[in-house]
Motif scaffolding. Structure first.
Motif, PDB file in Angstrom:
ATOM      1  N   ASP A   1       0.834  -1.180  -0.050  1.00 56.05           N
ATOM      2  CA  ASP A   1       0.013  -0.051  -0.085  1.00 56.05           C
ATOM      3  C   ASP A   1       0.798   1.221  -0.152  1.00 56.05           C
ATOM      4  O   ASP A   1       0.421   2.210  -0.533  1.00 56.05           O
ATOM      5  CB  ASP A   1      -0.865   0.120   1.276  1.00 56.05           C
TER       6      ASP A   1
ATOM      7  N   TYR B   1      -5.835   0.210  -2.935  1.00 57.80           N
ATOM      8  CA  TYR B   1      -4.927   0.154  -1.858  1.00 57.80           C
ATOM      9  C   TYR B   1      -5.411   1.144  -0.968  1.00 57.80           C
ATOM     10  O   TYR B   1      -6.271   2.190  -1.025  1.00 57.80           O
ATOM     11  CB  TYR B   1      -3.485   0.920  -2.632  1.00 57.80           C
ATOM     12  N   ASN B   2      -5.085   1.102   0.294  1.00 50.40           N
ATOM     13  CA  ASN B   2      -5.494   1.611   1.204  1.00 50.40           C
ATOM     14  C   ASN B   2      -5.017   3.062   1.435  1.00 50.40           C
ATOM     15  O   ASN B   2      -3.740   3.471   1.589  1.00 50.40           O
ATOM     16  CB  ASN B   2      -5.140   1.159   2.704  1.00 50.40           C
TER      17      ASN B   2
ATOM     18  N   ASN C   1      -4.786   5.417   3.704  1.00 52.41           N
ATOM     19  CA  ASN C   1      -4.046   5.672   4.905  1.00 52.41           C
ATOM     20  C   ASN C   1      -2.470   5.484   4.704  1.00 52.41           C
ATOM     21  O   ASN C   1      -1.967   5.933   5.581  1.00 52.41           O
ATOM     22  CB  ASN C   1      -4.934   5.087   6.051  1.00 52.41           C
TER      23      ASN C   1
ATOM     24  N   MET D   1     -12.171   7.283   0.467  1.00 52.73           N
ATOM     25  CA  MET D   1     -12.198   6.261   0.991  1.00 52.73           C
ATOM     26  C   MET D   1     -13.426   5.422   0.253  1.00 52.73           C
ATOM     27  O   MET D   1     -13.437   4.348   0.108  1.00 52.73           O
ATOM     28  CB  MET D   1     -12.440   6.319   2.522  1.00 52.73           C
TER      29      MET D   1
ATOM     30  N   TYR E   1     -12.023   3.415  -2.600  1.00 55.72           N
ATOM     31  CA  TYR E   1     -11.309   2.431  -1.994  1.00 55.72           C
ATOM     32  C   TYR E   1     -12.096   1.151  -1.710  1.00 55.72           C
ATOM     33  O   TYR E   1     -11.939   0.043  -2.115  1.00 55.72           O
ATOM     34  CB  TYR E   1     -10.318   2.796  -1.041  1.00 55.72           C
ATOM     35  N   GLN E   2     -13.468   1.548  -0.918  1.00 55.14           N
ATOM     36  CA  GLN E   2     -14.210   0.468  -0.514  1.00 55.14           C
ATOM     37  C   GLN E   2     -14.818  -0.173  -1.612  1.00 55.14           C
ATOM     38  O   GLN E   2     -14.906  -1.595  -1.668  1.00 55.14           O
ATOM     39  CB  GLN E   2     -15.277   1.100   0.409  1.00 55.14           C
TER      40      GLN E   2
ATOM     41  N   ARG F   1     -12.467  -2.450  -3.262  1.00 52.85           N
ATOM     42  CA  ARG F   1     -12.231  -3.906  -2.553  1.00 52.85           C
ATOM     43  C   ARG F   1     -13.209  -4.826  -2.983  1.00 52.85           C
ATOM     44  O   ARG F   1     -13.145  -5.827  -2.629  1.00 52.85           O
ATOM     45  CB  ARG F   1     -12.167  -3.378  -0.947  1.00 52.85           C
TER      46      ARG F   1
END
Length: 283
Positions: A136, A218-219, A221, A263, A266-267, A270
């Motif tokens: 990440d 990829y995260n 954060n 975010m 990203y979610q 995923r």
């Protein structure tokens, strides 16, 4: 006003008019809304050709030192990450999907990585190994560097240097001196492609890169933990990776503020991972 002064003023006005006409933006805004007019006096093809030549010289030099792509495990890591990031560039500019992307790894201790204009990516083993980067965090670096290429920050710096030199050349010509355009462009390229990115350019790359890595699954954060590691490794100074501004603390604050915007991307990524396929040529 005498004729000489009139000609000088008219010439400077012409440069200003050309500069205003050349102001545009290279990318779409995406979810994070990055938008800024850029001065682009030289063509993408000219800058990409110069960057490709420089990149090839780097490859040749590393090969002669037996330092190119010798770390097979990390080479495959960064190429797999690139295979997920590159398909996301179409969000910002569709033509970048057709760039001749290339990803290589040089065995070198420096904390550094870059993406040259046109999609030529280079990582140094030092930044991966010394910072003990996760996938990440590698994606956070690569997304940032790809963002510089998408926004054509190198071309922008060359254009700024060219405009300054052209202005000086025009003044010189009006007072009896002259200088060829090709010489001006060469000088501008030497300056523009070696100067560090400015504050605005770095901030743009941070935010666009954040969106790229989120869209790739990829995260986001990881962009924060990356800069925390960088601050610890460099004593909260810049190191050789990127420029000295904005500082690590400011970068982290800006990234944390932008993470909620990406975010959901990203979610979503995923939940629906893209099919795995090689984008970057393996050699």
């Amino acid at each position: 006003m005498n004729v000489k002064h009139l000609a000088k003023a008219s010439g400077l006005a012409l440069i200003l008019a050309l500069g205003l006409a050349a102001c545009t933006t290279t990318t779409q805004q995406g979810a994070t809304g990055v938008s800024r007019q850029q001065l682009l006096l030289v063509s993408s093809s000219e800058v990409e050709a110069m960057a490709a030549q420089s990149y090839q010289e780097e490859l040749t030099k590393a090969t002669s030192k037996r330092a190119l792509n010798t770390d097979k495990a990390n080479l495959e890591r960064i190429r797999q990450i690139a295979d997920r990031l590159i398909p996301q560039v179409g969000t910002f500019r569709s033509d970048a999907l057709a760039w001749r992307w290339e990803v290589n790894l040089e065995t070198r201790d420096e904390l550094n990585a870059y993406c040259a204009p046109g999609g030529k990516i280079m990582f140094f083993t030092g930044i991966i190994n010394k910072l003990k980067l996760t996938d990440d965090e590698i994606a956070a670096i690569m997304g940032h560097e790809i963002a510089h290429a998408l926004r054509e920050h190198g071309r922008e710096r060359v254009s700024q240097a060219y405009a300054q030199n052209a202005g000086l050349s025009l003044v010189g010509a009006l007072t009896g001196m002259s200088q060829g355009t090709s010489t001006l462009l060469q000088q501008a390229a030497q300056i523009g492609l070696t100067l560090p990115n400015g504050r605005g350019q770095e901030s743009e790359a941070d935010i666009i890169g954040l969106e790229l890595l989120a869209r790739a699954g990829y995260n986001p954060n990881a962009s924060v933990t990356l800069w925390q590691k960088m601050a610890a490794a460099t004593g909260n100074s810049s190191g050789s990776f990127l420029s000295t501004h904005p500082g690590n603390a400011q970068r982290i604050n800006d990234l944390q503020a932008a993470i909620p915007k990406v975010m959901p991307l990203y979610q979503q990524a995923r939940r629906s991972p893209a099919p795995s396929r090689a984008i970057v040529p393996r050699t």
